[in-house]
Design an enzyme around this catalytic site. Sequence first.
Site, PDB file in Angstrom:
ATOM      1  N   ASP A   1       0.868  -1.173   0.000  1.00 51.71           N
ATOM      2  CA  ASP A   1       0.000   0.000   0.000  1.00 51.71           C
ATOM      3  C   ASP A   1       0.908   1.226   0.000  1.00 51.71           C
ATOM      4  O   ASP A   1       1.537   1.561   1.002  1.00 51.71           O
ATOM      5  CB  ASP A   1      -0.890   0.000   1.252  1.00 51.71           C
ATOM      6  CG  ASP A   1      -1.804   1.218   1.285  1.00 51.71           C
ATOM      7  OD1 ASP A   1      -1.590   2.154   0.490  1.00 51.71           O
ATOM      8  OD2 ASP A   1      -2.730   1.222   2.107  1.00 51.71           O
TER       9      ASP A   1
ATOM     10  N   TYR B   1      -8.564  15.721  -5.932  1.00 58.90           N
ATOM     11  CA  TYR B   1      -7.740  15.007  -6.929  1.00 58.90           C
ATOM     12  C   TYR B   1      -6.858  15.999  -7.682  1.00 58.90           C
ATOM     13  O   TYR B   1      -5.665  15.774  -7.895  1.00 58.90           O
ATOM     14  CB  TYR B   1      -8.688  14.267  -7.876  1.00 58.90           C
ATOM     15  CG  TYR B   1      -8.062  13.357  -8.918  1.00 58.90           C
ATOM     16  CD1 TYR B   1      -7.031  12.475  -8.606  1.00 58.90           C
ATOM     17  CD2 TYR B   1      -8.550  13.360 -10.233  1.00 58.90           C
ATOM     18  CE1 TYR B   1      -6.491  11.641  -9.584  1.00 58.90           C
ATOM     19  CE2 TYR B   1      -8.032  12.518 -11.198  1.00 58.90           C
ATOM     20  CZ  TYR B   1      -6.990  11.659 -10.870  1.00 58.90           C
ATOM     21  OH  TYR B   1      -6.471  10.827 -11.831  1.00 58.90           O
ATOM     22  N   ALA B   2      -7.454  17.155  -8.053  1.00 56.16           N
ATOM     23  CA  ALA B   2      -6.687  18.177  -8.770  1.00 56.16           C
ATOM     24  C   ALA B   2      -5.575  18.728  -7.874  1.00 56.16           C
ATOM     25  O   ALA B   2      -4.455  18.968  -8.345  1.00 56.16           O
ATOM     26  CB  ALA B   2      -7.606  19.309  -9.226  1.00 56.16           C
ATOM     27  N   ALA B   3      -5.868  18.909  -6.601  1.00 55.28           N
ATOM     28  CA  ALA B   3      -4.847  19.420  -5.684  1.00 55.28           C
ATOM     29  C   ALA B   3      -3.677  18.449  -5.618  1.00 55.28           C
ATOM     30  O   ALA B   3      -2.498  18.848  -5.661  1.00 55.28           O
ATOM     31  CB  ALA B   3      -5.445  19.613  -4.294  1.00 55.28           C
TER      32      ALA B   3
ATOM     33  N   LYS C   1      -2.764  16.248  -7.882  1.00 55.89           N
ATOM     34  CA  LYS C   1      -2.030  16.220  -9.157  1.00 55.89           C
ATOM     35  C   LYS C   1      -1.263  17.530  -9.376  1.00 55.89           C
ATOM     36  O   LYS C   1      -0.187  17.517  -9.969  1.00 55.89           O
ATOM     37  CB  LYS C   1      -2.993  15.940 -10.319  1.00 55.89           C
ATOM     38  CG  LYS C   1      -3.565  14.513 -10.309  1.00 55.89           C
ATOM     39  CD  LYS C   1      -2.489  13.454 -10.511  1.00 55.89           C
ATOM     40  CE  LYS C   1      -3.063  12.057 -10.701  1.00 55.89           C
ATOM     41  NZ  LYS C   1      -2.024  11.009 -10.768  1.00 55.89           N
TER      42      LYS C   1
HETATM   43  N1  NAP Z   1      -7.370   6.813 -16.724  1.00 53.36           N
HETATM   44  C1  NAP Z   1      -7.331   8.123 -16.908  1.00 53.36           C
HETATM   45  O1  NAP Z   1      -8.213   8.715 -17.558  1.00 53.36           O
HETATM   46  C2  NAP Z   1      -6.198   8.913 -16.345  1.00 53.36           C
HETATM   47  C3  NAP Z   1      -5.984  10.204 -16.867  1.00 53.36           C
HETATM   48  C4  NAP Z   1      -4.937  10.955 -16.350  1.00 53.36           C
HETATM   49  C5  NAP Z   1      -4.140  10.439 -15.356  1.00 53.36           C
HETATM   50  N2  NAP Z   1      -4.360   9.184 -14.870  1.00 53.36           N
HETATM   51  C6  NAP Z   1      -3.474   8.689 -13.820  1.00 53.36           C
HETATM   52  O2  NAP Z   1      -2.882   7.512 -14.309  1.00 53.36           O
HETATM   53  C7  NAP Z   1      -2.463   6.712 -13.210  1.00 53.36           C
HETATM   54  C8  NAP Z   1      -2.908   5.274 -13.430  1.00 53.36           C
HETATM   55  O3  NAP Z   1      -4.322   5.229 -13.396  1.00 53.36           O
HETATM   56  P1  NAP Z   1      -5.165   4.236 -14.276  1.00 53.36           P
HETATM   57  O4  NAP Z   1      -6.009   5.056 -15.159  1.00 53.36           O
HETATM   58  O5  NAP Z   1      -4.299   3.194 -14.864  1.00 53.36           O
HETATM   59  O6  NAP Z   1      -6.135   3.638 -13.150  1.00 53.36           O
HETATM   60  P2  NAP Z   1      -6.380   2.173 -12.582  1.00 53.36           P
HETATM   61  O7  NAP Z   1      -6.607   1.216 -13.683  1.00 53.36           O
HETATM   62  O8  NAP Z   1      -7.449   2.352 -11.556  1.00 53.36           O
HETATM   63  O9  NAP Z   1      -4.995   1.824 -11.880  1.00 53.36           O
HETATM   64  C9  NAP Z   1      -4.626   2.437 -10.672  1.00 53.36           C
HETATM   65  C10 NAP Z   1      -3.432   1.693 -10.121  1.00 53.36           C
HETATM   66  O10 NAP Z   1      -3.001   2.344  -8.913  1.00 53.36           O
HETATM   67  C11 NAP Z   1      -2.803   1.353  -7.914  1.00 53.36           C
HETATM   68  N3  NAP Z   1      -3.059   1.892  -6.586  1.00 53.36           N
HETATM   69  C12 NAP Z   1      -4.111   2.655  -6.195  1.00 53.36           C
HETATM   70  N4  NAP Z   1      -4.015   2.923  -4.884  1.00 53.36           N
HETATM   71  C13 NAP Z   1      -2.882   2.313  -4.445  1.00 53.36           C
HETATM   72  C14 NAP Z   1      -2.234   2.223  -3.184  1.00 53.36           C
HETATM   73  N5  NAP Z   1      -2.735   2.827  -2.089  1.00 53.36           N
HETATM   74  N6  NAP Z   1      -1.091   1.516  -3.089  1.00 53.36           N
HETATM   75  C15 NAP Z   1      -0.587   0.899  -4.187  1.00 53.36           C
HETATM   76  N7  NAP Z   1      -1.124   0.963  -5.404  1.00 53.36           N
HETATM   77  C16 NAP Z   1      -2.272   1.656  -5.522  1.00 53.36           C
HETATM   78  C17 NAP Z   1      -3.803   0.258  -8.254  1.00 53.36           C
HETATM   79  O11 NAP Z   1      -3.318  -0.969  -7.748  1.00 53.36           O
HETATM   80  P3  NAP Z   1      -4.034  -1.850  -6.614  1.00 53.36           P
HETATM   81  O12 NAP Z   1      -5.506  -1.701  -6.770  1.00 53.36           O
HETATM   82  O13 NAP Z   1      -3.488  -3.221  -6.868  1.00 53.36           O
HETATM   83  O14 NAP Z   1      -3.512  -1.273  -5.352  1.00 53.36           O
HETATM   84  C18 NAP Z   1      -3.748   0.245  -9.768  1.00 53.36           C
HETATM   85  O15 NAP Z   1      -2.714  -0.579 -10.218  1.00 53.36           O
HETATM   86  C19 NAP Z   1      -3.058   7.361 -11.968  1.00 53.36           C
HETATM   87  O16 NAP Z   1      -2.052   8.111 -11.324  1.00 53.36           O
HETATM   88  C20 NAP Z   1      -4.134   8.269 -12.530  1.00 53.36           C
HETATM   89  O17 NAP Z   1      -4.373   9.373 -11.689  1.00 53.36           O
HETATM   90  C21 NAP Z   1      -5.375   8.413 -15.352  1.00 53.36           C
END
Ligand code: NAP
Length: 277
Positions: free
Chosen positions: A66, A158-160, A162
């Site tokens: 985590d 979330y914006a804060a 990022k």
């Molecule tokens: N998808 C979009 O539209 C988008 C756009 C811009 C930026 N992003 C950013 O891209 C990144 C990846 O997101 P995604 O879209 O791929 O979402 P996702 O499919 O929900 O993946 C999120 C990942 O973060 C891990 N995670 C979350 N909380 C955690 C914790 N406390 N400890 C360890 N791991 C944790 C999850 O793993 P576990 O559940 O196994 O812990 C999962 O592997 C994020 O930083 C997100 O803010 C996404």
Amino acid sequence: MSSAASFATKVAVVTGASSGIGREVAIQLASQGTNLVLVGRDSQRLSAVAQQCAENAGKLVVVVSDLSLEDECARAIAEAVREFGGVDALFCVAGQAMKGRFADADNAQACVRVMRVNYDSTVFLCHHALPHLTKRKGRIVVVGGLVGHAGVPGYSAYAAAKHAVVGFCRTLRRELMPTGVSVTLVSPDTVKTAVRDNMLNASGMPSPESYGSESAMSASECARHVLAAALARTPELVLGRVRLLQTLQAILPGALDRLLTKPTGSSGPTQPTAATR
Ligand SMILES: NC(=O)c1ccc[n+]([C@@H]2O[C@H](COP(=O)([O-])OP(=O)(O)OC[C@H]3O[C@@H](n4cnc5c(N)ncnc54)[C@H](OP(=O)(O)O)[C@@H]3O)[C@@H](O)[C@H]2O)c1
């Protein structure tokens, strides 16, 4: 891609490797023969990704952590060093989205908590990896997001988080220039992943959402951009509408206010239209 221009034989730590963008980054690194440390909380999903990577990756370790806790971040880096003797690249991809108007939050704690995985983990991981990255003139790669570049209504916490990531990455990049360690910040627009299934509301409760007909980049395309930027040590890469938002924020903030608060329906509170991440 030739091994001279790839992450072949390098050691990469990838957070968020169990899903979405991080998973795709891991799979694409594996196809280059990278030694991988896959980090996330969900051991089953991590194992499935590990299996998919195993055919090509150099060697591979799974660390169930985590990342909102510093000790867990430290352990992930320590595992990489114990297994592979060092770290060449740290991919900070893990994140958690939160959507909801600040005024609707029944407690402010959840809004603060969302900093942990989105911002604190980046700081903890960089801190613990830096001595190892410095030895190898390595790479730090952080996934930010559109909401890191403008205050989009409905995403204050979330914006804060990022925005904090953006400030941290820009500063760290300049501080580390003399060391040869690069910092790459990638800010995607909407990417089709599980991020909306895992969405929290302003009170920190699960509040899944669908993508509907909205256009979204695939996670594998996003990962390709992330890896190309990492390889080239690109300081910042913005994808989709992020450049437009940055420009409006810088030169026409009033117009951006109006664009982001334009009502979308005949009733109810204004919802963000131009940007959702
Ligand atoms: N998808 C979009 O539209 C988008 C756009 C811009 C930026 N992003 C950013 O891209 C990144 C990846 O997101 P995604 O879209 O791929 O979402 P996702 O499919 O929900 O993946 C999120 C990942 O973060 C891990 N995670 C979350 N909380 C955690 C914790 N406390 N400890 C360890 N791991 C944790 C999850 O793993 P576990 O559940 O196994 O812990 C999962 O592997 C994020 O930083 C997100 O803010 C996404």
